[in-house]
Write a protein that holds these residues in place. Structure first.
Motif, PDB file in Angstrom:
ATOM      1  N   ARG A  97       0.864  -1.185   0.000  1.00  0.00           N
ATOM      2  CA  ARG A  97       0.000   0.000   0.000  1.00  0.00           C
ATOM      3  C   ARG A  97       0.894   1.225   0.000  1.00  0.00           C
ATOM      4  O   ARG A  97       1.955   1.231   0.633  1.00  0.00           O
ATOM      5  N   TYR A  98       0.443   2.257  -0.680  1.00  0.00           N
ATOM      6  CA  TYR A  98       1.214   3.491  -0.835  1.00  0.00           C
ATOM      7  C   TYR A  98       0.393   4.661  -0.308  1.00  0.00           C
ATOM      8  O   TYR A  98      -0.788   4.773  -0.628  1.00  0.00           O
ATOM      9  N   PHE A  99       1.048   5.540   0.453  1.00  0.00           N
ATOM     10  CA  PHE A  99       0.372   6.697   1.024  1.00  0.00           C
ATOM     11  C   PHE A  99       1.251   7.928   0.850  1.00  0.00           C
ATOM     12  O   PHE A  99       2.470   7.861   1.047  1.00  0.00           O
ATOM     13  N   ILE A 100       0.624   9.045   0.502  1.00  0.00           N
ATOM     14  CA  ILE A 100       1.329  10.312   0.376  1.00  0.00           C
ATOM     15  C   ILE A 100       0.502  11.411   1.040  1.00  0.00           C
ATOM     16  O   ILE A 100      -0.683  11.226   1.306  1.00  0.00           O
ATOM     17  N   CYS A 101       1.150  12.552   1.286  1.00  0.00           N
ATOM     18  CA  CYS A 101       0.423  13.773   1.624  1.00  0.00           C
ATOM     19  C   CYS A 101       0.335  14.552   0.326  1.00  0.00           C
ATOM     20  O   CYS A 101       1.358  14.745  -0.351  1.00  0.00           O
ATOM     21  N   SER A 102      -0.865  14.982  -0.038  1.00  0.00           N
ATOM     22  CA  SER A 102      -1.036  15.656  -1.332  1.00  0.00           C
ATOM     23  C   SER A 102      -0.921  17.177  -1.246  1.00  0.00           C
ATOM     24  O   SER A 102      -1.110  17.864  -2.250  1.00  0.00           O
ATOM     25  N   PHE A 103      -0.587  17.733  -0.071  1.00  0.00           N
ATOM     26  CA  PHE A 103      -0.355  19.169   0.018  1.00  0.00           C
ATOM     27  C   PHE A 103       0.901  19.486  -0.787  1.00  0.00           C
ATOM     28  O   PHE A 103       1.869  18.709  -0.782  1.00  0.00           O
ATOM     29  N   ALA A 104       0.912  20.609  -1.451  1.00  0.00           N
ATOM     30  CA  ALA A 104       1.998  20.988  -2.357  1.00  0.00           C
ATOM     31  C   ALA A 104       3.372  20.855  -1.698  1.00  0.00           C
ATOM     32  O   ALA A 104       3.625  21.426  -0.645  1.00  0.00           O
ATOM     33  N   GLY A 105       4.237  20.050  -2.326  1.00  0.00           N
ATOM     34  CA  GLY A 105       5.616  19.877  -1.884  1.00  0.00           C
ATOM     35  C   GLY A 105       5.829  18.896  -0.755  1.00  0.00           C
ATOM     36  O   GLY A 105       6.972  18.514  -0.479  1.00  0.00           O
ATOM     37  N   HIS A 106       4.789  18.446  -0.089  1.00  0.00           N
ATOM     38  CA  HIS A 106       4.954  17.586   1.075  1.00  0.00           C
ATOM     39  C   HIS A 106       5.473  16.200   0.704  1.00  0.00           C
ATOM     40  O   HIS A 106       6.389  15.691   1.354  1.00  0.00           O
ATOM     41  N   CYS A 107       4.903  15.589  -0.305  1.00  0.00           N
ATOM     42  CA  CYS A 107       5.371  14.268  -0.735  1.00  0.00           C
ATOM     43  C   CYS A 107       6.834  14.352  -1.179  1.00  0.00           C
ATOM     44  O   CYS A 107       7.647  13.502  -0.821  1.00  0.00           O
ATOM     45  N   GLN A 108       7.170  15.383  -1.927  1.00  0.00           N
ATOM     46  CA  GLN A 108       8.537  15.556  -2.394  1.00  0.00           C
ATOM     47  C   GLN A 108       9.507  15.743  -1.228  1.00  0.00           C
ATOM     48  O   GLN A 108      10.695  15.440  -1.348  1.00  0.00           O
ATOM     49  N   ALA A 109       9.008  16.210  -0.097  1.00  0.00           N
ATOM     50  CA  ALA A 109       9.823  16.387   1.105  1.00  0.00           C
ATOM     51  C   ALA A 109       9.833  15.124   1.963  1.00  0.00           C
ATOM     52  O   ALA A 109      10.218  15.163   3.139  1.00  0.00           O
ATOM     53  N   GLY A 110       9.413  14.000   1.397  1.00  0.00           N
ATOM     54  CA  GLY A 110       9.483  12.720   2.109  1.00  0.00           C
ATOM     55  C   GLY A 110       8.260  12.356   2.899  1.00  0.00           C
ATOM     56  O   GLY A 110       8.286  11.428   3.697  1.00  0.00           O
ATOM     57  N   MET A 111       7.154  13.043   2.678  1.00  0.00           N
ATOM     58  CA  MET A 111       5.923  12.713   3.403  1.00  0.00           C
ATOM     59  C   MET A 111       5.145  11.692   2.588  1.00  0.00           C
ATOM     60  O   MET A 111       4.111  11.972   1.982  1.00  0.00           O
ATOM     61  N   LYS A 112       5.711  10.481   2.564  1.00  0.00           N
ATOM     62  CA  LYS A 112       5.112   9.365   1.834  1.00  0.00           C
ATOM     63  C   LYS A 112       5.688   8.074   2.402  1.00  0.00           C
ATOM     64  O   LYS A 112       6.809   8.062   2.905  1.00  0.00           O
ATOM     65  N   ILE A 113       4.890   7.019   2.374  1.00  0.00           N
ATOM     66  CA  ILE A 113       5.375   5.702   2.798  1.00  0.00           C
ATOM     67  C   ILE A 113       4.812   4.627   1.881  1.00  0.00           C
ATOM     68  O   ILE A 113       3.729   4.773   1.325  1.00  0.00           O
ATOM     69  N   ALA A 114       5.588   3.565   1.756  1.00  0.00           N
ATOM     70  CA  ALA A 114       5.148   2.347   1.074  1.00  0.00           C
ATOM     71  C   ALA A 114       5.259   1.228   2.118  1.00  0.00           C
ATOM     72  O   ALA A 114       6.310   1.050   2.734  1.00  0.00           O
ATOM     73  N   VAL A 115       4.166   0.515   2.329  1.00  0.00           N
ATOM     74  CA  VAL A 115       4.108  -0.522   3.358  1.00  0.00           C
ATOM     75  C   VAL A 115       3.669  -1.839   2.711  1.00  0.00           C
ATOM     76  O   VAL A 115       2.644  -1.882   2.044  1.00  0.00           O
ATOM     77  N   THR A 116       4.457  -2.882   2.933  1.00  0.00           N
ATOM     78  CA  THR A 116       4.125  -4.192   2.387  1.00  0.00           C
ATOM     79  C   THR A 116       3.733  -5.125   3.533  1.00  0.00           C
ATOM     80  O   THR A 116       4.511  -5.304   4.479  1.00  0.00           O
ATOM     81  N   ALA A 117       2.527  -5.677   3.443  1.00  0.00           N
ATOM     82  CA  ALA A 117       2.018  -6.593   4.465  1.00  0.00           C
ATOM     83  C   ALA A 117       1.989  -8.011   3.916  1.00  0.00           C
ATOM     84  O   ALA A 117       1.536  -8.227   2.792  1.00  0.00           O
ATOM     85  N   ALA A 118       2.475  -8.942   4.700  1.00  0.00           N
ATOM     86  CA  ALA A 118       2.479 -10.358   4.317  1.00  0.00           C
ATOM     87  C   ALA A 118       1.173 -11.001   4.700  1.00  0.00           C
ATOM     88  O   ALA A 118       0.442 -10.545   5.534  1.00  0.00           O
TER      89      ALA A 118
END
Length: 123
Positions: free
Chosen positions: A102-123
Motif C-alpha cells: 500500500r502506498y500513502f502520500i500527503c497531497s499538500f503541495a511539496g509535502h510528498c517531495q519532502a518525504g511525506m510518503k510511505i510504502a508498506v508491504t504486508a504479508a
C-alpha cells in the motif's frame, strides 16, 4: 443423523470464529512516524518493520497542515494523487492493511517531495 451434521457445522463455525479472533488478536497497531507522527521525512519509517494483513496504521497529524492519500505505485513514485484516490483528513486516520503493498502520500503541495510518503508491504 441430521443432528450430527448440525453439530459438525456448529463445531466448524466455532473453529472458524476462533481462527478469526486469533488473527485479529495478533494484529499490531503502528503509529506512522512513531512519536513524530505523519510528517516530513517519514519515507524510511517502514524500514525494519514486519507488517501483516490486519495490522493497523494510525496516521496522526494536524488536518489543516496535512492529509493522507492512498495512491498507486505510480502515484507514490510521482508524488501525485490520481483522480478518485481515497483521501483521509481526520488527523487520526486508522487504516487496516490487506496483504500486498500500500502506498500513502500527503497531497499538500511539496509535502510528498519532502518525504511525506510511505510504502508498506504486508504479508
Amino acid at each position: 443423523m441430521a443432528q450430527g451434521r448440525g453439530s459438525a457445522v456448529a463445531l466448524g463455525l466455532a473453529l472458524l470464529c476462533l481462527l478469526i479472533h486469533s488473527e485479529i488478536a495478533n494484529a499490531a497497531t503502528y503509529v506512522v512516524g512513531d512519536s513524530g507522527g505523519w510528517t516530513f521525512n517519514v519515507a524510511g519509517w517502514p524500514s525494519g518493520k514486519r507488517f501483516r494483513a490486519g495490522d493497523v496504521l494510525v496516521f496522526r497529524y494536524n488536518p489543516s497542515d496535512h492529509n493522507v492519500v492512498a495512491v498507486t505505485a505510480a502515484g507514490y513514485g510521482g508524488c501525485s494523487a490520481p483522480r478518485g484516490s481515497r483521501v483521509y483528513t481526520s488527523g487520526n486516520d486508522r487504516i487496516t492493511l490487506a496483504r500486498g503493498t500500500r502506498y500513502f502520500i500527503c497531497s499538500f503541495a511539496g509535502h510528498c517531495q519532502a518525504g511525506m510518503k510511505i510504502a508498506v508491504t504486508a504479508a
